[in-house]
Each structure stands twice: as structure tokens, then as C-alpha cells.
Scaffold this active site. Structure first.
Site, short mmCIF file in Angstrom:
data_model
loop_
_atom_site.label_atom_id
_atom_site.label_comp_id
_atom_site.label_asym_id
_atom_site.label_seq_id
_atom_site.Cartn_x
_atom_site.Cartn_y
_atom_site.Cartn_z
N ASP A 34 0.85 -1.19 0.00
CA ASP A 34 0.00 0.00 0.00
C ASP A 34 0.89 1.25 0.00
O ASP A 34 1.90 1.31 0.71
CB ASP A 34 -0.90 -0.01 1.24
CG ASP A 34 -2.04 0.97 1.14
OD1 ASP A 34 -3.20 0.54 1.09
OD2 ASP A 34 -1.77 2.20 1.12
N ILE A 35 0.50 2.25 -0.79
CA ILE A 35 1.31 3.46 -0.94
C ILE A 35 1.27 4.34 0.32
O ILE A 35 2.18 5.14 0.55
CB ILE A 35 0.80 4.26 -2.18
CG1 ILE A 35 1.89 5.13 -2.75
CG2 ILE A 35 -0.44 5.06 -1.87
CD1 ILE A 35 1.50 5.75 -4.10
N HIS A 38 -9.99 -5.18 -3.30
CA HIS A 38 -8.67 -5.40 -2.70
C HIS A 38 -8.83 -5.82 -1.25
O HIS A 38 -9.69 -5.32 -0.54
CB HIS A 38 -7.77 -4.16 -2.80
CG HIS A 38 -8.41 -2.89 -2.37
ND1 HIS A 38 -9.32 -2.20 -3.13
CD2 HIS A 38 -8.26 -2.15 -1.22
CE1 HIS A 38 -9.70 -1.10 -2.49
NE2 HIS A 38 -9.08 -1.06 -1.33
N HIS A 87 -6.93 -5.77 2.25
CA HIS A 87 -5.81 -5.17 3.00
C HIS A 87 -5.24 -6.24 3.94
O HIS A 87 -6.00 -6.85 4.72
CB HIS A 87 -6.30 -4.02 3.89
CG HIS A 87 -6.81 -2.81 3.16
ND1 HIS A 87 -6.02 -1.71 2.92
CD2 HIS A 87 -8.03 -2.51 2.66
CE1 HIS A 87 -6.74 -0.78 2.29
NE2 HIS A 87 -7.96 -1.24 2.12
P1 5GP Z 1 -9.89 1.63 0.29
O1 5GP Z 1 -10.42 1.72 -1.12
O2 5GP Z 1 -9.92 0.20 0.81
O3 5GP Z 1 -10.59 2.57 1.21
O4 5GP Z 1 -8.37 2.09 0.30
C1 5GP Z 1 -7.57 2.03 -0.84
C2 5GP Z 1 -6.13 1.80 -0.43
O5 5GP Z 1 -5.34 1.85 -1.61
C3 5GP Z 1 -5.57 2.86 0.53
O6 5GP Z 1 -4.99 2.21 1.65
C4 5GP Z 1 -4.52 3.61 -0.31
O7 5GP Z 1 -3.39 4.02 0.43
C5 5GP Z 1 -4.16 2.59 -1.38
N1 5GP Z 1 -3.78 3.20 -2.65
C6 5GP Z 1 -4.46 4.17 -3.32
N2 5GP Z 1 -3.84 4.48 -4.47
C7 5GP Z 1 -2.73 3.69 -4.53
C8 5GP Z 1 -1.68 3.56 -5.50
O8 5GP Z 1 -1.62 4.22 -6.53
N3 5GP Z 1 -0.71 2.64 -5.22
C9 5GP Z 1 -0.73 1.87 -4.08
N4 5GP Z 1 0.26 1.00 -3.92
N5 5GP Z 1 -1.72 1.98 -3.15
C10 5GP Z 1 -2.70 2.87 -3.37
#
Ligand code: 5GP
Length: 130
Positions: free
Chosen positions: A29-30, A93, A95
Site C-alpha cells: 500500500d502506498i 482489494h 488489506h
Molecule cells: P480503500 O479503497 O480500501 O478505502 O483504500 C484504498 C487503499 O489503496 C488505501 O490504503 C490507499 O493508500 C491505497 N492506494 C491508493 N492508491 C494507490 C496507488 O496508486 N498505489 C498503491 N500502492 N496503493 C494505493
């Protein structure tokens, strides 16, 4: 329009790759909640996890289990937590978050790692995926 994760799958956006097979990809995760925070995604672009076909859902869980076990062996933690949110990126995704304290599961606690640390971590976790 393809999701940011589809762009990662297609190599249009870089990532710190942990593991990959024909149908799934794991990468760091970024903006991690904790060191080693990893995302496992199906290459098939589907928004919500409950809309995955049964086969892909089960295979995603098996892939996440494999990566999670490697993560647990690599990063010092009490356990690896799994959660599915999807409010930010509309591409399924899982986590995988190494947990020592409850705050790491809240998505409000974030850690900063250098690109070198992230690259080393991704390689170390990936090397333990069986
Ligand atoms: P959610 O959709 O489950 O709320 O969170 C999305 C997750 O994806 C977040 O933890 C965010 O930091 C991660 N994320 C968003 N954009 C990117 C990206 O471009 N690259 C990576 N590696 N992680 C990402």
C-alpha cells in the site's frame, strides 16, 4: 475508465510488487497503516468484493492467505489483520495489515517508509510466499 489498480496491473503505474500469479497481484500500500501493509487484488476489475463470482472470491482469499503468511514471517507483529473497505479505490482489494496495536487497523494511523525500505520489504515478503 480503468481503476488505478488496473493501471498498476498493466504496468502504467509503478508499485512495490510482493507476489503475482495469473489472476492476482499483491503489492505494498502506498500509504501504509503499518510497515508491510499489503494489498491483494484480482486482475479482473470488479468494484465490490461481494460481486465477485464465487470462484474468484475463494481464490482471492487463498492468494491473500498465502501472502499474509509470508507477511507474518517477515514483519514483527502480533498478527496480520485482513480487511476489505473499498471506499477509495473501486477495484476489489484485501488489506493485509501487520498489527501490534488497534490503531493500526483504523486507517487513521499511517507510517512513512523510504522507497528503499519499501523495495526491500516487498522483496523480503515475496521471497517467503510459498
Ligand atoms: P480503500 O479503497 O480500501 O478505502 O483504500 C484504498 C487503499 O489503496 C488505501 O490504503 C490507499 O493508500 C491505497 N492506494 C491508493 N492508491 C494507490 C496507488 O496508486 N498505489 C498503491 N500502492 N496503493 C494505493
Amino acid at each position: 475508465m480503468p481503476t488505478i489498480f488496473t493501471k498498476i496491473i498493466n504496468g502504467e503505474i509503478p508499485c512495490f510488487k510482493v507476489a503475482e500469479d495469473e489472476n492476482f497481484l499483491a503489492f505494498l500500500d502506498i500509504n501504509p497503516n503499518a510497515k508491510g501493509h499489503t494489498l491483494c487484488i484480482p486482475k479482473k476489475e470488479v468494484n465490490k468484493i461481494l460481486d465477485l463470482d464465487e470462484e474468484t472470491y475463494v481464490q482471492l482469499m487463498l492468494f491473500s492467505r498465502k501472502v499474509g503468511k509470508a507477511l507474518e514471517k517477515t514483519v514483527d507483529c502480533k498478527r496480520v489483520g485482513m480487511s476489505v473497505i473499498g471506499l477509495e479505490v473501486p477495484h476489489v482489494h484485501v488489506h493485509l495489515i501487520p498489527l501490534n496495536e488497534m490503531k493500526e487497523a483504523t486507517f487513521q494511523h499511517k507510517v512513512k517508509l523510504s522507497n528503499e525500505e519499501l523495495a526491500e520489504l516487498a522483496e523480503a515478503i515475496g521471497a517467503k510466499v510459498e
